[in-house]
Design an enzyme around this catalytic site. Sequence first.
Site, PDB file in Angstrom:
ATOM      1  N   LYS A  73       0.820  -1.219   0.000  1.00 30.46           N
ATOM      2  CA  LYS A  73       0.000   0.000   0.000  1.00 30.46           C
ATOM      3  C   LYS A  73       0.854   1.269   0.000  1.00 30.46           C
ATOM      4  O   LYS A  73       0.598   2.187  -0.790  1.00 30.46           O
ATOM      5  CB  LYS A  73      -0.936  -0.030   1.215  1.00 30.46           C
ATOM      6  CG  LYS A  73      -1.851   1.174   1.348  1.00 30.46           C
ATOM      7  CD  LYS A  73      -3.032   0.878   2.232  1.00 30.46           C
ATOM      8  CE  LYS A  73      -2.645   0.207   3.528  1.00 30.46           C
ATOM      9  NZ  LYS A  73      -1.753   1.040   4.387  1.00 30.46           N
ATOM     10  N   THR A  75       3.997   1.532  -0.877  1.00 28.79           N
ATOM     11  CA  THR A  75       4.731   1.535  -2.144  1.00 28.79           C
ATOM     12  C   THR A  75       3.848   2.054  -3.278  1.00 28.79           C
ATOM     13  O   THR A  75       4.278   2.863  -4.109  1.00 28.79           O
ATOM     14  CB  THR A  75       5.229   0.120  -2.465  1.00 28.79           C
ATOM     15  OG1 THR A  75       6.061  -0.333  -1.395  1.00 28.79           O
ATOM     16  CG2 THR A  75       6.004   0.086  -3.764  1.00 28.79           C
ATOM     17  N   ARG A  96       2.250   8.619   6.792  1.00 30.86           N
ATOM     18  CA  ARG A  96       2.529   8.577   8.233  1.00 30.86           C
ATOM     19  C   ARG A  96       4.015   8.320   8.479  1.00 30.86           C
ATOM     20  O   ARG A  96       4.708   7.775   7.632  1.00 30.86           O
ATOM     21  CB  ARG A  96       1.721   7.468   8.911  1.00 30.86           C
ATOM     22  CG  ARG A  96       0.234   7.695   8.937  1.00 30.86           C
ATOM     23  CD  ARG A  96      -0.476   6.463   9.436  1.00 30.86           C
ATOM     24  NE  ARG A  96      -0.265   5.328   8.541  1.00 30.86           N
ATOM     25  CZ  ARG A  96      -0.461   4.061   8.878  1.00 30.86           C
ATOM     26  NH1 ARG A  96      -0.849   3.754  10.107  1.00 30.86           N
ATOM     27  NH2 ARG A  96      -0.265   3.093   8.011  1.00 30.86           N
ATOM     28  N   LYS A 107       7.443  -6.190  10.904  1.00 31.01           N
ATOM     29  CA  LYS A 107       6.908  -5.576   9.687  1.00 31.01           C
ATOM     30  C   LYS A 107       7.976  -4.835   8.892  1.00 31.01           C
ATOM     31  O   LYS A 107       7.902  -4.708   7.679  1.00 31.01           O
ATOM     32  CB  LYS A 107       5.773  -4.617  10.065  1.00 31.01           C
ATOM     33  CG  LYS A 107       5.018  -4.022   8.879  1.00 31.01           C
ATOM     34  CD  LYS A 107       3.837  -3.198   9.369  1.00 31.01           C
ATOM     35  CE  LYS A 107       3.051  -2.616   8.198  1.00 31.01           C
ATOM     36  NZ  LYS A 107       3.789  -1.574   7.480  1.00 31.01           N
ATOM     37  N   ALA A 275      -3.435   1.877  12.658  1.00 32.64           N
ATOM     38  CA  ALA A 275      -4.846   1.828  12.271  1.00 32.64           C
ATOM     39  C   ALA A 275      -5.621   0.720  12.969  1.00 32.64           C
ATOM     40  O   ALA A 275      -6.846   0.735  12.960  1.00 32.64           O
ATOM     41  CB  ALA A 275      -4.975   1.662  10.760  1.00 32.64           C
ATOM     42  N   PHE A 303      -3.564  -0.174   7.068  1.00 35.61           N
ATOM     43  CA  PHE A 303      -4.166  -1.496   6.931  1.00 35.61           C
ATOM     44  C   PHE A 303      -5.300  -1.489   5.899  1.00 35.61           C
ATOM     45  O   PHE A 303      -5.256  -0.734   4.938  1.00 35.61           O
ATOM     46  CB  PHE A 303      -4.617  -2.029   8.291  1.00 35.61           C
ATOM     47  CG  PHE A 303      -3.478  -2.275   9.241  1.00 35.61           C
ATOM     48  CD1 PHE A 303      -2.376  -3.030   8.839  1.00 35.61           C
ATOM     49  CD2 PHE A 303      -3.478  -1.755  10.528  1.00 35.61           C
ATOM     50  CE1 PHE A 303      -1.311  -3.266   9.704  1.00 35.61           C
ATOM     51  CE2 PHE A 303      -2.413  -1.981  11.391  1.00 35.61           C
ATOM     52  CZ  PHE A 303      -1.329  -2.733  10.980  1.00 35.61           C
ATOM     53  N   PHE A 384       3.308  -9.300  -9.087  1.00 37.72           N
ATOM     54  CA  PHE A 384       4.477 -10.117  -8.769  1.00 37.72           C
ATOM     55  C   PHE A 384       4.833 -10.953 -10.001  1.00 37.72           C
ATOM     56  O   PHE A 384       3.974 -11.244 -10.847  1.00 37.72           O
ATOM     57  CB  PHE A 384       4.185 -11.034  -7.574  1.00 37.72           C
ATOM     58  CG  PHE A 384       4.193 -10.319  -6.248  1.00 37.72           C
ATOM     59  CD1 PHE A 384       5.279 -10.427  -5.385  1.00 37.72           C
ATOM     60  CD2 PHE A 384       3.122  -9.523  -5.851  1.00 37.72           C
ATOM     61  CE1 PHE A 384       5.302  -9.780  -4.164  1.00 37.72           C
ATOM     62  CE2 PHE A 384       3.126  -8.874  -4.632  1.00 37.72           C
ATOM     63  CZ  PHE A 384       4.225  -8.994  -3.784  1.00 37.72           C
ATOM     64  N   TRP A 412       6.967  -0.992  -7.758  1.00 36.11           N
ATOM     65  CA  TRP A 412       8.123  -1.481  -6.988  1.00 36.11           C
ATOM     66  C   TRP A 412       9.324  -1.629  -7.912  1.00 36.11           C
ATOM     67  O   TRP A 412      10.439  -1.223  -7.582  1.00 36.11           O
ATOM     68  CB  TRP A 412       7.802  -2.826  -6.324  1.00 36.11           C
ATOM     69  CG  TRP A 412       8.834  -3.249  -5.318  1.00 36.11           C
ATOM     70  CD1 TRP A 412       8.821  -3.041  -3.977  1.00 36.11           C
ATOM     71  CD2 TRP A 412      10.067  -3.954  -5.596  1.00 36.11           C
ATOM     72  NE1 TRP A 412       9.958  -3.553  -3.396  1.00 36.11           N
ATOM     73  CE2 TRP A 412      10.744  -4.112  -4.367  1.00 36.11           C
ATOM     74  CE3 TRP A 412      10.653  -4.439  -6.766  1.00 36.11           C
ATOM     75  CZ2 TRP A 412      11.971  -4.751  -4.270  1.00 36.11           C
ATOM     76  CZ3 TRP A 412      11.895  -5.077  -6.674  1.00 36.11           C
ATOM     77  CH2 TRP A 412      12.540  -5.230  -5.428  1.00 36.11           C
TER      78      TRP A 412
END
Length: 559
Positions: A73, A75, A96, A107, A275, A303, A384, A412
């Site tokens: 998200k 990214t 954030r 994470k 969140a 999230f 991916f 990405w």
Amino acid sequence: MAVRSDIDIAQSVQMKPISEIASSIGIEDSALELYGNYKAKIDYNLLKDKQETPDGKLILVTAISPTPAGEGKTTTTVGVGDALHRLGKKTMIALREPSMGPVFGIKGGAAGGGYSQVVPMEDINLHFTGDMHAIGAANNLLAAMIDNHIQQGNDLDIDNRRITWKRAMDMNDRQLRFIVNGLNGRSNGVPREDGFDITVASEIMAILCLSRDLDDLKARLERIVVGYTTANEPVTAGMLHAHGAMTALLKDALKPNLVQTLEHTPAFVHGGPFANIAHGCNSLMATRMALKLADYVVTEAGFGADLGAEKFLDIKCRVGGLRPSAVVIVASIRALKHHGGAAKDELKNEDIGALEKGIPNLLKHIENITKNFGLPAVVAINRFPNDTEAELKFIEDKCRELGVNVALSEVWAKGGEGGEVLAQEVLRLVNDGTADLKYQYTDEMPIKAKIEAIAKQIYGANGVEFAPAAARAINRIEKLGFGAFPVCMAKTQYSLSDDPKKLGRPTNFTISVNTVRVSAGAGFVVALTGDIMTMPGLPKVPSAEKIDVDSTGKISGLF
């Protein structure tokens, strides 16, 4: 060929001086407070100077319920911003600040990934400009003043058993969830049970992120309820005369932090509430300032759409008068197959059956955004290498049944170039002007009804079970005059339900509300569901074990 790590990519790109980035969006040197060459704080008085400037268009990025397979998200948020910038649009990104708890936990950082990152990523993921430390200091100053007041005679008649204010630190430390302090004699305080929250779960964080200016910040700090007297009356930070000093500690932290992406798109990175246990959005100050400086502002909420986006729309937009023009819902085929029951080591294999079982999670988030909230959306599939054409077509067909287009995101690997198709669809949605934000509840509704509205409409629950303690707390909160506040649901991020094991789109479940607290300064009521905790722990092998620094000061091991 080995895949380059995020930190290797970030360290390979030459950043521009932050004064040059500021100049590109009309920030003059007089409003710039430099923290080295590549990061700066922006004077919040800039908002006053730009009151008459029309706002740009706000684009919200959210996602499906997160999984270990990854969604991307942040990214995608950075990639969409870079893509809009490449298309010639005056664009800013608003994110954030990462918490060091997840950075050293499981994470990793939260500065994006691959070729869609904000930099300097090491600084952003670690101490940055000191905002987290200031928030923790203000939180703990208030805690110290509570206990000192009791030690010095307790003129306010604070009930030592009903102090609700906890201490805070920006680290995952389960050992501090429940403690006993004030031991070893009268001179060391009054013994009582206490505990720590992670800093990003502190009400101070929420207050900082929802304050419109310095005066609003001080007024909110003054209203914080820290506990109750023996006569069951609330005790506030203002009654302890703590709010002035707390504001002094937070004076600079309120100023948005300006950085840049790898492609030199300006970005505010400011405020960092989780969140799942808080409202999960960057600061209102940064978002409002970005809207005055750019024609398009891309922001994210933490999230899945059931958590961050719901709180962004029902709390932040309500408080700040914001109106998003479009929403991006991020998903990956791998994550959807995980929701469909595929094992982690099988996610690289084509599996339409697992995808069919998992896609209802995405479809529910689409319904929430488009039908419940009334906002146009596009699904961004974070691609991916092992994704197949059959899997992609399956998702496209299912989303189009709900009137939503799908765009592949390759940000990405390719940066802004890999997000141009997605950005074009975002522009189409913005220009269509169909956004019509609808809240899920009104201010006048009782607290229980607000919680039930979120549970039934957003989560898909049959109803809500309120523990006796929660019901009593709601009754007390409403009697104290806080019933008109919006609700901040503290719930697991891994499921639409309050049970993290229920993946996909669970049905026939109820939400269990165990505790309800008032955050009078932040201006919302917090409902804690399931087994949610406000102080995480470290995993068996924390990320901290892989982080290092060499003799030149170069950091390695950050995601």
